[in-house]
Design an enzyme around this catalytic site. Structure first.
Site, PDB file in Angstrom:
ATOM      1  N   CYS A   1       0.818  -1.228   0.000  1.00 61.59           N
ATOM      2  CA  CYS A   1       0.000   0.000   0.000  1.00 61.59           C
ATOM      3  C   CYS A   1       0.846   1.270   0.000  1.00 61.59           C
ATOM      4  CB  CYS A   1      -0.954   0.004   1.172  1.00 61.59           C
ATOM      5  SG  CYS A   1      -2.011  -1.451   1.212  1.00 61.59           S
TER       6      CYS A   1
ATOM      7  N   HIS B   1      -2.984   7.138   2.822  1.00 61.02           N
ATOM      8  CA  HIS B   1      -3.436   5.829   2.350  1.00 61.02           C
ATOM      9  C   HIS B   1      -4.788   5.543   3.004  1.00 61.02           C
ATOM     10  CE1 HIS B   1      -3.923   1.733   1.438  1.00 61.02           C
ATOM     11  NE2 HIS B   1      -3.565   1.276   2.625  1.00 61.02           N
TER      12      HIS B   1
ATOM     13  N   ASN C   1     -10.207  -0.108   0.724  1.00 63.55           N
ATOM     14  CA  ASN C   1      -8.742  -0.064   0.656  1.00 63.55           C
ATOM     15  C   ASN C   1      -8.299  -0.602  -0.707  1.00 63.55           C
ATOM     16  OD1 ASN C   1      -5.996  -0.460   0.850  1.00 63.55           O
ATOM     17  ND2 ASN C   1      -6.067  -1.363   2.900  1.00 63.55           N
TER      18      ASN C   1
HETATM   19  O1  UT7 Z   1      -3.463  -1.288   3.777  1.00 64.98           O
HETATM   20  C1  UT7 Z   1      -2.980  -1.693   5.003  1.00 64.98           C
HETATM   21  C2  UT7 Z   1      -3.671  -2.852   5.513  1.00 64.98           C
HETATM   22  N1  UT7 Z   1      -4.535  -2.969   6.541  1.00 64.98           N
HETATM   23  C3  UT7 Z   1      -4.887  -2.131   7.521  1.00 64.98           C
HETATM   24  O2  UT7 Z   1      -4.531  -1.013   7.619  1.00 64.98           O
HETATM   25  C4  UT7 Z   1      -5.801  -2.686   8.543  1.00 64.98           C
HETATM   26  C5  UT7 Z   1      -5.437  -2.286   9.955  1.00 64.98           C
HETATM   27  N2  UT7 Z   1      -6.365  -2.822  10.903  1.00 64.98           N
HETATM   28  C6  UT7 Z   1      -7.698  -2.464  10.935  1.00 64.98           C
HETATM   29  O3  UT7 Z   1      -8.147  -1.674  10.153  1.00 64.98           O
HETATM   30  C7  UT7 Z   1      -8.560  -3.043  12.033  1.00 64.98           C
HETATM   31  O4  UT7 Z   1      -7.750  -3.716  12.974  1.00 64.98           O
HETATM   32  C8  UT7 Z   1      -9.650  -3.981  11.505  1.00 64.98           C
HETATM   33  C9  UT7 Z   1     -10.699  -3.186  10.749  1.00 64.98           C
HETATM   34  C10 UT7 Z   1      -9.068  -5.041  10.602  1.00 64.98           C
HETATM   35  C11 UT7 Z   1     -10.357  -4.674  12.670  1.00 64.98           C
HETATM   36  O5  UT7 Z   1     -10.881  -3.703  13.554  1.00 64.98           O
HETATM   37  P1  UT7 Z   1     -10.622  -3.823  15.122  1.00 64.98           P
HETATM   38  O6  UT7 Z   1     -11.291  -2.689  15.755  1.00 64.98           O
HETATM   39  O7  UT7 Z   1      -9.165  -3.997  15.355  1.00 64.98           O
HETATM   40  O8  UT7 Z   1     -11.449  -5.121  15.448  1.00 64.98           O
HETATM   41  P2  UT7 Z   1     -10.944  -6.465  16.169  1.00 64.98           P
HETATM   42  O9  UT7 Z   1     -10.071  -7.256  15.263  1.00 64.98           O
HETATM   43  O10 UT7 Z   1     -10.450  -6.122  17.538  1.00 64.98           O
HETATM   44  O11 UT7 Z   1     -12.316  -7.207  16.341  1.00 64.98           O
HETATM   45  C12 UT7 Z   1     -13.346  -6.749  17.245  1.00 64.98           C
HETATM   46  C13 UT7 Z   1     -14.487  -7.730  17.180  1.00 64.98           C
HETATM   47  C14 UT7 Z   1     -14.052  -9.174  17.356  1.00 64.98           C
HETATM   48  O12 UT7 Z   1     -15.072  -9.859  18.048  1.00 64.98           O
HETATM   49  P3  UT7 Z   1     -14.929 -10.139  19.627  1.00 64.98           P
HETATM   50  O13 UT7 Z   1     -13.653 -10.925  19.767  1.00 64.98           O
HETATM   51  O14 UT7 Z   1     -14.852  -8.796  20.274  1.00 64.98           O
HETATM   52  O15 UT7 Z   1     -16.171 -10.894  19.951  1.00 64.98           O
HETATM   53  C15 UT7 Z   1     -13.978  -9.696  15.939  1.00 64.98           C
HETATM   54  O16 UT7 Z   1     -14.174 -11.082  15.860  1.00 64.98           O
HETATM   55  O17 UT7 Z   1     -15.109  -7.664  15.889  1.00 64.98           O
HETATM   56  C16 UT7 Z   1     -15.126  -8.954  15.289  1.00 64.98           C
HETATM   57  N3  UT7 Z   1     -14.953  -8.776  13.849  1.00 64.98           N
HETATM   58  C17 UT7 Z   1     -15.966  -8.526  13.017  1.00 64.98           C
HETATM   59  N4  UT7 Z   1     -17.288  -8.412  13.233  1.00 64.98           N
HETATM   60  C18 UT7 Z   1     -18.052  -8.128  12.181  1.00 64.98           C
HETATM   61  C19 UT7 Z   1     -13.798  -8.788  13.129  1.00 64.98           C
HETATM   62  N5  UT7 Z   1     -14.063  -8.556  11.828  1.00 64.98           N
HETATM   63  C20 UT7 Z   1     -15.394  -8.379  11.734  1.00 64.98           C
HETATM   64  C21 UT7 Z   1     -16.269  -8.103  10.672  1.00 64.98           C
HETATM   65  N6  UT7 Z   1     -17.589  -7.983  10.947  1.00 64.98           N
HETATM   66  N7  UT7 Z   1     -15.842  -7.940   9.417  1.00 64.98           N
END
Ligand code: UT7
Length: 306
Positions: free
Chosen positions: A108, A232, A262
């Site tokens: 990215c 980005h 993204n």
């Molecule tokens: O281009 C560069 C590449 N990538 C990035 O920049 C991504 C960087 N990271 C992020 O943007 C975020 O970490 C994410 C959007 C990927 C995830 O957001 P988060 O606030 O870090 O969520 P999390 O992984 O802590 O998940 C929170 C909850 C979890 O459930 P529990 O354990 O609290 O019950 C996940 O299982 O949300 C759940 N979850 C979802 N729920 C609905 C994870 N993905 C999803 C989803 N829909 N798509």
């Protein structure tokens, strides 16, 4: 020496996929995706070549130049159509370019790495370089994996960079890479994108802030001087956290991820094109272009629009 941006162009597939569309097949919701990422919908379709050709043609038309005026083509892509040859050669053939053509893969950060590469080429004798960021990320997404499927999308953006002794747009760069963090976001041959989202988030904010501060220091520009941030487009919360730590008002950041998700190497030129269309790019003002991605890689530049 001076290097100026001479025109921008973008391309996105026609097919719109909304959060509600994804919720039909994945355990997710429009509310979760909007709150945690800022994304409302994304475009899916095309190939790195097809999207790159359209963006390249539009940037060339905006620059006022023709194919014979371009000395070099640099294509940033994480998702080349083939392992070899480079997507740049496929795009060049379709556009009718006969200049040297090569790909850059810095995930990215790719578009900013390609701009830095173009700057070096212009510094050493080339007159005009076409830089394209083109991605077909959807091809490498496991559509049953909600972690990646809600984030990644397709698109392309391009610009013409020209050597110009009378003005200079690019004041400083700060680029970096740390391959010890390679497994945080990866896609193996024949595999799919996989990511430790939390760790990528945490490190992304840190590397964006550090490289932006370095680029601003090198350009002798303070945070309050930055009129426009073109980041980005990965997650609205990353943009908010980084601008807050930099002491730059979030109002100054360009956000298009709500419409495009993204798109990796395409996301900064897609945001630039939107800023231009909305009259946010003004002569004499400073802008900060900043990206991060798999590798990990990161890249910031301070621009002053001449
Ligand atoms: O281009 C560069 C590449 N990538 C990035 O920049 C991504 C960087 N990271 C992020 O943007 C975020 O970490 C994410 C959007 C990927 C995830 O957001 P988060 O606030 O870090 O969520 P999390 O992984 O802590 O998940 C929170 C909850 C979890 O459930 P529990 O354990 O609290 O019950 C996940 O299982 O949300 C759940 N979850 C979802 N729920 C609905 C994870 N993905 C999803 C989803 N829909 N798509």
């Amino acid at each position: 020496m001076g290097v100026r941006f001479k025109g921008w162009g973008t391309a996105v597939p026609d097919r719109v996929v909304t959060n509600d569309d994804l919720s039909k097949t994945l355990d997710t919701s429009d509310e979760w995706i909007r709150e945690r990422t800022g994304i409302r919908e994304r475009r899916i379709g095309g190939t790195a070549k097809s999207l790159g050709v359209t963006a390249g043609q539009r940037a060339l038309a905006a620059s006022g130049y023709g194919v014979d005026d371009i000395d070099f083509l640099v294509v940033a892509t994480t998702t080349p159509d083939r392992i070899t040859p480079a997507t740049a050669t496929l795009i060049a053939a379709e556009m009718g370019l006969t200049c040297p053509a090569m790909d850059v893969n810095a995930a990215c950060s790719g578009f900013m790495y390609a701009v830095r590469t173009a700057y070096g080429l212009l510094e050493t004798g080339q007159r005009r370089v076409l830089v394209i960021g083109a991605e077909n990320l959807s091809r490498w997404v496991d559509w049953s994996d909600r972690n990646m499927a809600v984030l990644l999308a397709d698109g392309a953006g391009a610009t013409v960079l020209e050597y110009d002794e009378t003005g200079n747009d690019l004041l400083s760069f700060s680029l970096g890479a740390n391959g010890n963090w390679a497994d945080l976001l990866t896609c193996e041959h024949e595999g799919f994108f996989q990511m430790d989202g939390k760790e990528v988030f945490r490190r992304a904010v840190r590397v964006v802030v550090d490289s932006a501060e370095q680029a601003m220091a090198d350009a002798d520009v303070k945070a309050e001087d930055i009129a426009l941030v073109v980041p980005h487009q990965a997650n609205i919360r990353i943009i908010q956290a980084a601008t807050q730590r930099l002491g730059i008002d979030m109002e100054r950041a360009v956000v298009v991820l709500d419409r495009y998700g993204n798109t990796s190497s395409a996301s900064i030129p897609l945001a630039m094109d939107d800023a231009i269309a909305n009259g946010r790019v003004k002569a004499g003002e400073y802008a900060l272009l900043t990206g991060f991605g798999a590798g990990m890689t990161w890249a910031s530049a301070v621009v002053r629009w001449s």
